[in-house]
Write a protein that holds these residues in place. Structure first.
Motif, PDB file in Angstrom:
ATOM      1  N   ASP A  33       0.809  -1.331  -0.125  1.00  0.00           N
ATOM      2  CA  ASP A  33      -0.021  -0.104   0.134  1.00  0.00           C
ATOM      3  C   ASP A  33       0.983   1.195   0.247  1.00  0.00           C
ATOM      4  O   ASP A  33       0.626   1.804  -0.503  1.00  0.00           O
ATOM      5  CB  ASP A  33      -0.998  -0.642   1.356  1.00  0.00           C
ATOM      6  CG  ASP A  33      -2.067  -1.551   1.266  1.00  0.00           C
ATOM      7  OD1 ASP A  33      -2.231  -1.225  -0.328  1.00  0.00           O
ATOM      8  OD2 ASP A  33      -1.695  -1.582   2.425  1.00  0.00           O
ATOM      9  N   PHE A  36       2.594   1.650  -3.756  1.00  0.00           N
ATOM     10  CA  PHE A  36       1.140   2.142  -4.110  1.00  0.00           C
ATOM     11  C   PHE A  36       1.055   3.578  -4.324  1.00  0.00           C
ATOM     12  O   PHE A  36       1.279   4.780  -5.166  1.00  0.00           O
ATOM     13  CB  PHE A  36       0.050   1.890  -3.906  1.00  0.00           C
ATOM     14  CG  PHE A  36      -1.216   2.168  -4.727  1.00  0.00           C
ATOM     15  CD1 PHE A  36      -1.097   1.861  -6.263  1.00  0.00           C
ATOM     16  CD2 PHE A  36      -2.033   3.399  -4.825  1.00  0.00           C
ATOM     17  CE1 PHE A  36      -2.617   1.589  -7.137  1.00  0.00           C
ATOM     18  CE2 PHE A  36      -2.665   3.848  -5.450  1.00  0.00           C
ATOM     19  CZ  PHE A  36      -3.157   3.117  -6.428  1.00  0.00           C
ATOM     20  N   ASP A  37       1.010   4.388  -2.891  1.00  0.00           N
ATOM     21  CA  ASP A  37       0.790   5.959  -2.833  1.00  0.00           C
ATOM     22  C   ASP A  37       2.371   6.889  -3.151  1.00  0.00           C
ATOM     23  O   ASP A  37       2.611   7.146  -3.915  1.00  0.00           O
ATOM     24  CB  ASP A  37       0.813   5.832  -1.644  1.00  0.00           C
ATOM     25  CG  ASP A  37      -0.227   5.959  -0.623  1.00  0.00           C
ATOM     26  OD1 ASP A  37      -1.193   5.095  -1.263  1.00  0.00           O
ATOM     27  OD2 ASP A  37      -0.441   5.456   0.751  1.00  0.00           O
ATOM     28  N   GLU A  40       2.087   6.327  -7.132  1.00  0.00           N
ATOM     29  CA  GLU A  40       1.137   7.201  -7.589  1.00  0.00           C
ATOM     30  C   GLU A  40       1.559   9.019  -7.637  1.00  0.00           C
ATOM     31  O   GLU A  40       0.860   9.187  -8.670  1.00  0.00           O
ATOM     32  CB  GLU A  40       0.034   6.897  -6.292  1.00  0.00           C
ATOM     33  CG  GLU A  40      -1.643   7.737  -6.900  1.00  0.00           C
ATOM     34  CD  GLU A  40      -2.991   7.153  -6.103  1.00  0.00           C
ATOM     35  OE1 GLU A  40      -3.928   6.914  -6.826  1.00  0.00           O
ATOM     36  OE2 GLU A  40      -3.024   7.161  -5.028  1.00  0.00           O
ATOM     37  N   TRP A 101      -1.347  -0.809 -11.594  1.00  0.00           N
ATOM     38  CA  TRP A 101      -2.234  -0.960 -11.271  1.00  0.00           C
ATOM     39  C   TRP A 101      -2.656   0.705 -11.144  1.00  0.00           C
ATOM     40  O   TRP A 101      -3.531   1.550 -12.071  1.00  0.00           O
ATOM     41  CB  TRP A 101      -2.460  -1.212  -9.875  1.00  0.00           C
ATOM     42  CG  TRP A 101      -2.322  -2.441  -9.409  1.00  0.00           C
ATOM     43  CD1 TRP A 101      -2.716  -3.470 -10.816  1.00  0.00           C
ATOM     44  CD2 TRP A 101      -2.022  -3.299  -8.246  1.00  0.00           C
ATOM     45  NE1 TRP A 101      -2.996  -4.819 -10.244  1.00  0.00           N
ATOM     46  CE2 TRP A 101      -2.910  -5.080  -8.709  1.00  0.00           C
ATOM     47  CE3 TRP A 101      -1.886  -2.511  -6.949  1.00  0.00           C
ATOM     48  CZ2 TRP A 101      -2.569  -5.744  -7.667  1.00  0.00           C
ATOM     49  CZ3 TRP A 101      -2.068  -3.356  -5.668  1.00  0.00           C
ATOM     50  CH2 TRP A 101      -2.402  -5.413  -6.635  1.00  0.00           C
ATOM     51  N   VAL A 102      -1.304   1.495 -10.911  1.00  0.00           N
ATOM     52  CA  VAL A 102      -1.423   3.149 -11.195  1.00  0.00           C
ATOM     53  C   VAL A 102      -2.226   3.899 -12.392  1.00  0.00           C
ATOM     54  O   VAL A 102      -2.283   4.631 -12.707  1.00  0.00           O
ATOM     55  CB  VAL A 102      -0.095   4.295 -10.527  1.00  0.00           C
ATOM     56  CG1 VAL A 102      -0.526   5.086 -10.883  1.00  0.00           C
ATOM     57  CG2 VAL A 102       0.003   3.348  -9.307  1.00  0.00           C
ATOM     58  N   GLY A 105      -5.230   3.349 -13.356  1.00  0.00           N
ATOM     59  CA  GLY A 105      -6.392   3.385 -12.093  1.00  0.00           C
ATOM     60  C   GLY A 105      -7.234   1.991 -10.828  1.00  0.00           C
ATOM     61  O   GLY A 105      -8.248   2.731 -10.828  1.00  0.00           O
ATOM     62  N   LYS A 107      -6.958   0.517  -7.265  1.00  0.00           N
ATOM     63  CA  LYS A 107      -6.530   0.756  -5.959  1.00  0.00           C
ATOM     64  C   LYS A 107      -5.953  -0.501  -5.529  1.00  0.00           C
ATOM     65  O   LYS A 107      -6.927  -1.624  -5.423  1.00  0.00           O
ATOM     66  CB  LYS A 107      -7.519   1.485  -5.577  1.00  0.00           C
ATOM     67  CG  LYS A 107      -7.999   2.519  -6.156  1.00  0.00           C
ATOM     68  CD  LYS A 107      -6.779   4.118  -5.605  1.00  0.00           C
ATOM     69  CE  LYS A 107      -7.580   5.287  -6.343  1.00  0.00           C
ATOM     70  NZ  LYS A 107      -6.452   6.165  -6.337  1.00  0.00           N
ATOM     71  N   PRO A 108      -5.113  -0.640  -4.316  1.00  0.00           N
ATOM     72  CA  PRO A 108      -4.783  -1.767  -4.322  1.00  0.00           C
ATOM     73  C   PRO A 108      -6.290  -2.274  -2.828  1.00  0.00           C
ATOM     74  O   PRO A 108      -6.214  -3.712  -3.482  1.00  0.00           O
ATOM     75  CB  PRO A 108      -3.605  -1.779  -2.678  1.00  0.00           C
ATOM     76  CG  PRO A 108      -2.905  -0.534  -3.371  1.00  0.00           C
ATOM     77  CD  PRO A 108      -4.417   0.248  -4.210  1.00  0.00           C
ATOM     78  N   GLU A 110      -9.213  -2.203  -4.156  1.00  0.00           N
ATOM     79  CA  GLU A 110      -9.782  -3.129  -4.660  1.00  0.00           C
ATOM     80  C   GLU A 110      -9.281  -4.475  -4.580  1.00  0.00           C
ATOM     81  O   GLU A 110     -10.255  -5.444  -5.122  1.00  0.00           O
ATOM     82  CB  GLU A 110      -9.990  -2.568  -6.240  1.00  0.00           C
ATOM     83  CG  GLU A 110     -11.176  -1.485  -5.879  1.00  0.00           C
ATOM     84  CD  GLU A 110     -10.706  -0.755  -7.767  1.00  0.00           C
ATOM     85  OE1 GLU A 110     -11.874   0.175  -7.817  1.00  0.00           O
ATOM     86  OE2 GLU A 110     -10.098  -0.316  -8.132  1.00  0.00           O
TER      87      GLU A 110
END
Length: 136
Positions: A33, A36-37, A40, A101-102, A105, A107-108, A110
């Protein structure tokens, strides 16, 4: 006789990243997570200072190509029984998946929700519940 580990041009960077993670705390799944941030946050930033920004700027095809390359490298190391390289390549696969994923669109949360939905269901039953592909 043990096979010598292959030399990797980015090994120093990976070692530094490993040390940084150890300094942050124990490795837990929420590292995905956080990654991902970070990825993003790189969207739309200067591609000359961020690998994530560079990949995102190059588009989905390049991201998919890089993901595929890393997945193949991961499989090669698994088949060869190179545990350390498998760990390293697995991290590369997860990173490039997150970049994808980024870009798309996704989101982890999901993906985690989909995994949760499947939890406790046999793989055979889960696959059987999917819509039939007439081209398969």
């Amino acid at each position: 006789m043990a096979k010598p580990e292959k030399s990797r041009k980015n090994a120093p960077a990976k070692a530094a990243a490993s040390l940084k993670l150890e300094a942050v705390g124990p490795a837990t799944p929420d590292v995905l997570d956080r990654l991902f941030d970070v990825v993003e946050s790189r969207r739309g930033t200067d591609p000359s200072v961020s690998h994530s920004a560079r990949l995102l700027a190059r588009g989905r095809r390049k991201i998919a190509q890089k993901f595929g390359e890393e997945a193949v490298e991961c499989l090669i190391e698994a088949v060869a029984g190179n545990r350390g390289e498998l760990i390293s390549e697995s991290a590369d696969v997860l990173y490039h998946l997150i970049v994808m994923w980024v870009d798309a669109g996704v989101k982890p949360a999901e993906v985690w929700a989909e995994l949760l939905r499947r939890e406790g269901t046999s793989g055979i039953a889960e696959k059987a519940s999917r819509p039939h592909d007439p081209l398969a």
